[in-house]
Design an enzyme around this catalytic site. Structure first.
Site, PDB file in Angstrom:
ATOM      1  CE1 TYR A 175      46.818  44.428  35.153  1.00 36.11           C
ATOM      2  CE2 TYR A 175      45.671  46.615  34.572  1.00 36.11           C
ATOM      3  CZ  TYR A 175      45.705  45.256  35.111  1.00 36.11           C
ATOM      4  OH  TYR A 175      44.458  44.708  35.414  1.00 36.11           O
ATOM      5  CB  THR A 205      38.340  37.394  19.402  1.00 32.08           C
ATOM      6  OG1 THR A 205      38.648  36.003  20.015  1.00 32.08           O
ATOM      7  CG2 THR A 205      39.571  37.574  18.488  1.00 32.08           C
ATOM      8  CG  PHE A 217      38.667  38.559  31.137  1.00 34.26           C
ATOM      9  CD1 PHE A 217      39.652  39.338  30.252  1.00 34.26           C
ATOM     10  CD2 PHE A 217      39.157  37.840  31.926  1.00 34.26           C
ATOM     11  CE1 PHE A 217      40.891  39.200  30.596  1.00 34.26           C
ATOM     12  CE2 PHE A 217      40.531  37.490  32.283  1.00 34.26           C
ATOM     13  CZ  PHE A 217      41.385  38.190  31.609  1.00 34.26           C
ATOM     14  CG  LEU A 237      34.273  43.949  25.535  1.00 37.17           C
ATOM     15  CD1 LEU A 237      35.112  45.040  24.763  1.00 37.17           C
ATOM     16  CD2 LEU A 237      32.796  44.032  24.821  1.00 37.17           C
ATOM     17  N   GLY A 268      34.958  37.327  27.545  1.00 37.89           N
ATOM     18  CA  GLY A 268      34.569  36.289  28.329  1.00 37.89           C
ATOM     19  C   GLY A 268      35.412  35.201  28.292  1.00 37.89           C
TER      20      GLY A 268
END
Length: 290
Positions: A60, A218, A207, A209, A211
């Site tokens: 990361y 978003t 993911f 949130l 998706g």
């Protein structure tokens, strides 16, 4: 709301560090590095709000920022109850290009790199991030040996299928599985979520949130989520996190953000208790892939 990763107790809402090194899409070599002071401030605020589970990895990083280095700078000396979970397997060149999945013999070097960057003498939890492997046994055996050597406290898996968990558990205890999952995102994972619960293994969605939009930052704010969020005076993101946590007491979430207000909202989602009717409506939306 807590869960135990082996002998380590964590709050069920953690913090994912993937977005910390840059603004916008993770792993985009053209992405703008995040302001260092802002990243450090968000990490310290997360701990202040009660987060004691931070998810990270040595891969990361952006052009001038490293998630592990930011965590080290912000939080060391580390609070006694802080659990840092990292992952090995993937690797990137200093220029950000992806390398082939590490061989079993290369995993020790990746573990040692995480130790150096984080300033630790052992890693709390290390997930083997799987990509293209049908059999994880050789890789997991190497991590189990590093655990015996005292470099790793507990082991987990990431991006895996149920048979990978079977293979790993024949070698050493597995404390967590980290897969891509969320409301309307990979509903075929529902059974695996249940299997992990039956075995006492934490299921940690990434993911949760965004998706299907994944790293775009978003959410697909479908009508049901939006309606419930409006009725509860909450954000759609909070409803999605609350639904995910309702999948079982062993389900943890690790939403990432570089914004203090979003961080606060994410942590507060843990206090949202959805009604049976709300869960029924959200479950239907989940199965429809919304």
């Amino acid at each position: 709301m807590t869960w135990r990763l082996g002998d380590l107790t964590v709050n069920r809402i953690g913090f994912g560090a993937m977005r910390l090194p840059q603004r916008g899409t993770a792993f985009d070599r053209r992405a703008e590095p995040r302001d260092r002071g802002q990243a450090i401030e968000v990490l310290r605020k997360a701990v202040e709000l009660g987060v004691n589970h931070v998810d990270t990895a040595a891969f990361y990083f952006s052009a001038t920022r490293s998630a592990n280095e930011l965590i080290n700078s912000a939080l060391a000396p580390y609070p006694e109850d802080l659990v840092i979970v990292t992952k090995v397997g993937p690797g990137r060149t200093p220029q950000g290009e992806w390398l082939p999945l590490a061989t079993p013999r290369q995993l020790r070097g990746q573990v040692e790199e995480n130790l150096r960057q984080l300033g630790r003498d052992h890693l709390d939890v290390v997930n083997l991030r799987v990509s293209g492997l049908d059999d994880v046994s050789a890789h997991f055996e190497q991590l189990a040996a590093l655990r015996q050597d005292g470099l790793i406290r507990h082991l987990g898996l990431s991006n895996v299928k149920p048979h990978h968990l079977d293979q790993a558990q024949r070698i050493a205890p597995v404390v967590c599985v980290q897969n891509s999952y969320g409301l309307g995102h990979h509903p075929e994972q529902d059974d695996f979520v249940g299997v992990c619960g039956e075995r006492g293994v934490a299921y940690v969605p990434f993911f949760a949130l965004t998706g299907a939009n994944q790293e775009a930052g978003t959410s697909a704010n479908d009508d049901v989520v939006t309606e419930i969020a409006h009725d509860r005076d909450a954000s759609p993101a909070q409803i999605r996190l609350a639904w995910t946590l309702a999948r079982g007491p062993h389900v943890l979430v690790i939403p990432g953000t570089g914004d203090r207000e979003h961080l606060r909202q994410n942590v507060e989602a843990g206090r949202l208790s959805l009604t049976t009717d709300e869960l029924t409506r959200l479950d239907a939306a989940h199965l429809n892939g919304s």
